[in-house]
Design a protein around this motif. Structure first.
Motif, mmCIF file in Angstrom:
data_model
loop_
_atom_site.group_PDB
_atom_site.id
_atom_site.type_symbol
_atom_site.label_atom_id
_atom_site.label_comp_id
_atom_site.label_asym_id
_atom_site.label_seq_id
_atom_site.Cartn_x
_atom_site.Cartn_y
_atom_site.Cartn_z
ATOM 1 N N ILE A 15 -20.208 4.759 -45.400
ATOM 2 C CA ILE A 15 -20.027 5.991 -44.634
ATOM 3 C C ILE A 15 -18.781 6.724 -45.114
ATOM 4 N N THR A 16 -17.777 6.047 -45.601
ATOM 5 C CA THR A 16 -16.565 6.720 -46.070
ATOM 6 C C THR A 16 -16.819 7.507 -47.352
ATOM 7 N N ALA A 17 -17.779 7.069 -48.177
ATOM 8 C CA ALA A 17 -18.087 7.796 -49.409
ATOM 9 C C ALA A 17 -18.703 9.150 -49.087
ATOM 10 N N PHE A 18 -19.491 9.250 -48.031
ATOM 11 C CA PHE A 18 -20.104 10.522 -47.674
ATOM 12 C C PHE A 18 -19.117 11.448 -46.982
ATOM 13 N N SER A 19 -18.119 10.927 -46.365
ATOM 14 C CA SER A 19 -17.164 11.774 -45.656
ATOM 15 C C SER A 19 -16.186 12.447 -46.613
ATOM 16 N N THR A 20 -16.029 11.953 -47.835
ATOM 17 C CA THR A 20 -15.104 12.568 -48.775
ATOM 18 C C THR A 20 -15.732 13.725 -49.543
ATOM 19 N N LEU A 21 -17.061 13.861 -49.515
ATOM 20 C CA LEU A 21 -17.712 14.960 -50.213
ATOM 21 C C LEU A 21 -17.488 16.266 -49.467
ATOM 22 N N MET A 22 -17.283 17.344 -50.220
ATOM 23 C CA MET A 22 -17.117 18.656 -49.596
ATOM 24 C C MET A 22 -18.480 19.217 -49.227
ATOM 25 N N GLU A 23 -18.513 19.962 -48.174
ATOM 26 C CA GLU A 23 -19.745 20.612 -47.780
ATOM 27 C C GLU A 23 -19.956 21.838 -48.670
ATOM 28 N N PRO A 24 -21.190 22.167 -49.010
ATOM 29 C CA PRO A 24 -21.430 23.352 -49.847
ATOM 30 C C PRO A 24 -21.112 24.630 -49.074
ATOM 31 N N GLN A 25 -20.654 25.623 -49.811
ATOM 32 C CA GLN A 25 -20.332 26.906 -49.192
ATOM 33 C C GLN A 25 -21.628 27.664 -48.952
ATOM 34 N N MET A 26 -21.913 27.953 -47.705
ATOM 35 C CA MET A 26 -23.162 28.611 -47.359
ATOM 36 C C MET A 26 -22.965 30.099 -47.082
ATOM 37 N N CYS A 27 -21.812 30.476 -46.569
ATOM 38 C CA CYS A 27 -21.557 31.879 -46.249
ATOM 39 C C CYS A 27 -20.625 32.483 -47.290
ATOM 40 N N GLY A 28 -20.975 33.650 -47.801
ATOM 41 C CA GLY A 28 -20.109 34.386 -48.701
ATOM 42 C C GLY A 28 -20.121 33.920 -50.147
ATOM 43 N N LEU A 29 -21.049 33.057 -50.508
ATOM 44 C CA LEU A 29 -21.090 32.569 -51.880
ATOM 45 C C LEU A 29 -21.460 33.685 -52.856
#
Length: 76
Positions: free
Chosen positions: A1-15
């Protein structure tokens, strides 16, 4: 679970706006550079060549040479 928490979320607004801003600035810079290059590499030498040609150009002498060469059929 710690490996998934370090990933950044993709930018969805304003890309799209962010990418367009970057590309518009780049396109403007490149076009300004090309325009300056064309001005200094093509336009200025061409203007200087025309100015040098017409500085000593004698149209009467040129027309006499063409008349003697037979270019003007009606002017004898």
């Amino acid at each position: 679970i710690t490996a998934f928490s370090t990933l950044m979320e993709p930018q969805m607004c304003g890309l799209l706006a962010k990418c367009l801003q970057f590309h518009i600035v780049g396109a403007f810079t490149v076009s300004l550079g090309v325009a300056a290059f064309c001005n200094f590499a093509v336009a200025k030498p061409r203007k200087q060549a025309y100015a040098g040609f017409y500085r000593n150009y004698d149209c009467m002498k040129d027309s006499e040479e063409m008349r003697e060469a037979g270019i003007f059929q009606s002017a004898k």
